[in-house]
Scaffold this motif. Structure first.
Motif, PDB file in Angstrom:
ATOM      1  N   PHE A   4     -62.892  22.636  11.437  1.00  7.22           N
ATOM      2  CA  PHE A   4     -64.177  22.323  10.806  1.00  7.22           C
ATOM      3  C   PHE A   4     -64.690  23.444   9.912  1.00  7.22           C
ATOM      4  N   CYS A   5     -64.036  24.599   9.956  1.00  5.53           N
ATOM      5  CA  CYS A   5     -64.488  25.715   9.114  1.00  5.53           C
ATOM      6  C   CYS A   5     -63.300  26.607   8.782  1.00  5.53           C
ATOM      7  N   GLU A   6     -63.287  27.091   7.540  1.00  3.81           N
ATOM      8  CA  GLU A   6     -62.263  28.020   7.087  1.00  3.81           C
ATOM      9  C   GLU A   6     -62.966  29.254   6.531  1.00  3.81           C
TER      10      GLU A   6
ATOM     11  N   GLU B 102     -77.772  21.622   9.377  1.00  5.25           N
ATOM     12  CA  GLU B 102     -77.150  22.391   8.293  1.00  5.25           C
ATOM     13  C   GLU B 102     -77.812  23.749   8.156  1.00  5.25           C
ATOM     14  N   ARG B 103     -79.130  23.816   8.321  1.00  2.07           N
ATOM     15  CA  ARG B 103     -79.827  25.107   8.239  1.00  2.07           C
ATOM     16  C   ARG B 103     -79.384  26.041   9.357  1.00  2.07           C
ATOM     17  N   VAL B 104     -79.202  25.470  10.548  1.00  2.00           N
ATOM     18  CA  VAL B 104     -78.740  26.287  11.668  1.00  2.00           C
ATOM     19  C   VAL B 104     -77.363  26.870  11.371  1.00  2.00           C
ATOM     20  N   ILE B 105     -76.460  26.040  10.846  1.00  2.00           N
ATOM     21  CA  ILE B 105     -75.107  26.495  10.535  1.00  2.00           C
ATOM     22  C   ILE B 105     -75.119  27.551   9.434  1.00  2.00           C
TER      23      ILE B 105
ATOM     24  N   THR C  53     -77.391  29.616   8.445  1.00  6.78           N
ATOM     25  CA  THR C  53     -78.040  30.889   8.778  1.00  6.78           C
ATOM     26  C   THR C  53     -77.485  31.515  10.051  1.00  6.78           C
ATOM     27  N   ALA C  54     -76.414  30.963  10.619  1.00  2.73           N
ATOM     28  CA  ALA C  54     -75.793  31.567  11.807  1.00  2.73           C
ATOM     29  C   ALA C  54     -75.327  32.979  11.481  1.00  2.73           C
ATOM     30  N   ASN C  55     -75.776  33.953  12.250  1.00  3.76           N
ATOM     31  CA  ASN C  55     -75.542  35.358  11.904  1.00  3.76           C
ATOM     32  C   ASN C  55     -74.452  35.984  12.764  1.00  3.76           C
ATOM     33  N   GLY C  56     -73.232  35.487  12.585  1.00  2.98           N
ATOM     34  CA  GLY C  56     -72.125  36.020  13.356  1.00  2.98           C
ATOM     35  C   GLY C  56     -71.935  35.345  14.697  1.00  2.98           C
ATOM     36  N   ASN C  57     -72.729  34.299  14.982  1.00  7.30           N
ATOM     37  CA  ASN C  57     -72.625  33.596  16.263  1.00  7.30           C
ATOM     38  C   ASN C  57     -72.332  32.109  16.062  1.00  7.30           C
ATOM     39  N   LEU C  58     -71.604  31.786  14.996  1.00 10.95           N
ATOM     40  CA  LEU C  58     -71.311  30.396  14.658  1.00 10.95           C
ATOM     41  C   LEU C  58     -70.562  29.688  15.784  1.00 10.95           C
TER      42      LEU C  58
ATOM     43  N   ASP D  42     -69.040  16.252   6.180  1.00  9.16           N
ATOM     44  CA  ASP D  42     -69.453  15.462   7.347  1.00  9.16           C
ATOM     45  C   ASP D  42     -69.073  16.166   8.635  1.00  9.16           C
ATOM     46  N   LEU D  43     -69.357  17.450   8.684  1.00  8.27           N
ATOM     47  CA  LEU D  43     -68.973  18.272   9.823  1.00  8.27           C
ATOM     48  C   LEU D  43     -69.421  17.674  11.149  1.00  8.27           C
ATOM     49  N   PHE D  44     -70.696  17.404  11.294  1.00 14.09           N
ATOM     50  CA  PHE D  44     -71.198  16.965  12.586  1.00 14.09           C
ATOM     51  C   PHE D  44     -70.773  15.551  12.946  1.00 14.09           C
ATOM     52  N   PRO D  45     -70.859  14.574  12.030  1.00 15.73           N
ATOM     53  CA  PRO D  45     -70.376  13.236  12.411  1.00 15.73           C
ATOM     54  C   PRO D  45     -68.904  13.236  12.787  1.00 15.73           C
ATOM     55  N   LYS D  46     -68.069  14.034  12.089  1.00 16.55           N
ATOM     56  CA  LYS D  46     -66.634  14.038  12.357  1.00 16.55           C
ATOM     57  C   LYS D  46     -66.355  14.595  13.753  1.00 16.55           C
ATOM     58  N   LEU D  47     -67.014  15.684  14.110  1.00 15.82           N
ATOM     59  CA  LEU D  47     -66.744  16.296  15.388  1.00 15.82           C
ATOM     60  C   LEU D  47     -67.371  15.527  16.547  1.00 15.82           C
ATOM     61  N   ALA D  48     -68.462  14.834  16.273  1.00 16.79           N
ATOM     62  CA  ALA D  48     -69.121  14.092  17.341  1.00 16.79           C
ATOM     63  C   ALA D  48     -68.433  12.786  17.642  1.00 16.79           C
ATOM     64  N   ALA D  49     -67.556  12.314  16.711  1.00 21.47           N
ATOM     65  CA  ALA D  49     -66.908  11.020  16.893  1.00 21.47           C
ATOM     66  C   ALA D  49     -65.922  11.040  18.066  1.00 21.47           C
TER      67      ALA D  49
END
Length: 218
Positions: free
Chosen positions: A137-139, A87-90, A92-97, A211-218
């Motif tokens: 996963f993101c809007e 979550e911290r990585v997401i 603080t992503a600086n335009g490189n999400l 649940d961004l990561f669990p949903k996409l990893a499923a």
């Protein structure tokens, strides 16, 4: 461009940073339980020590760029409340999400434009959604304000798309300023930040699905 590998308790990567007439070749070796160190591989030496700092008041301790590659040799990030490492990585992503998510999941990220309209002579409103494995996963809602007249003229002529203004302006990496990040009652993650460069300011609000990561990893 680059390559990488692992050996024992280490992994490494070799890459090049290229812009105009400048290039920098870097070999980084990451050791288990330690900080990364860099080795000299040509005409550029990079040694960056990454630290994290917490504050009792729970406020942000990062100073805008969070130690971007173009902005000094120290990164300092503190987020209020509990955030998992991913979550911290997401947040603080600086335009490189897109690149971060694509790398983590080893999958393509598609950015789809929902709508865009000009709301002032020099301002545009963009609504986009990010998809992976056909799942949103993101809007994001962006307000792009441009004071560079020549860039506005290029947009009017159709030579530059509003979503590519930083690249068109020749900026390698815009300045990033995280203004707000929080977890909503429905489980979503919300953040608000600014990307800016000479003649351009982009205000961004993003909501990440629960649940961004669990949903996409499923």
């Amino acid at each position: 461009s680059g390559s990488g590998g692992s050996s024992g308790d280490q992994f490494w990567r070799l890459y090049e940073l290229i812009h105009d007439k400048m290039s920098c070749r870097i070999l980084e070796v990451f050791e288990e339980g330690g900080l990364p160190h860099s080795e000299y591989m040509g005409d550029c030496l990079v040694e960056e020590k990454v630290t994290q700092k917490t504050e009792e008041n729970g406020g942000f301790s990062g100073k805008g760029h969070f130690g971007d590659i173009m902005c000094g040799t120290r990164a300092s990030v503190s987020l209020p409340g509990f955030w998992s490492p991913l979550e911290r990585v997401i947040v603080t992503a600086n335009g490189n999400l897109e690149r971060i998510c694509a790398s983590y999941f080893n999958s393509d990220v598609d950015v789809k434009l929902v709508s865009m309209r000009q709301i002032a002579k020099n301002a545009f409103r963009r609504h986009v959604k990010l998809y992976m494995n056909q799942k949103a996963f993101c809007e994001a809602l962006n307000i792009v304000t441009i004071s560079d007249q020549s860039l506005l003229e290029r947009i009017a002529r159709g030579e530059v798309k509003v979503g590519n203004v930083f690249h068109a302006a020749g900026e390698i990496l815009p300045f990033f300023n995280l203004l707000e990040a929080k977890k909503l009652t429905g489980g979503q993650i919300f953040r608000r930040y600014l990307l800016s460069a000479k003649g351009i300011e982009c205000s961004v609000e993003e909501i990440f699905h629960p649940d961004l990561f669990p949903k996409l990893a499923a």
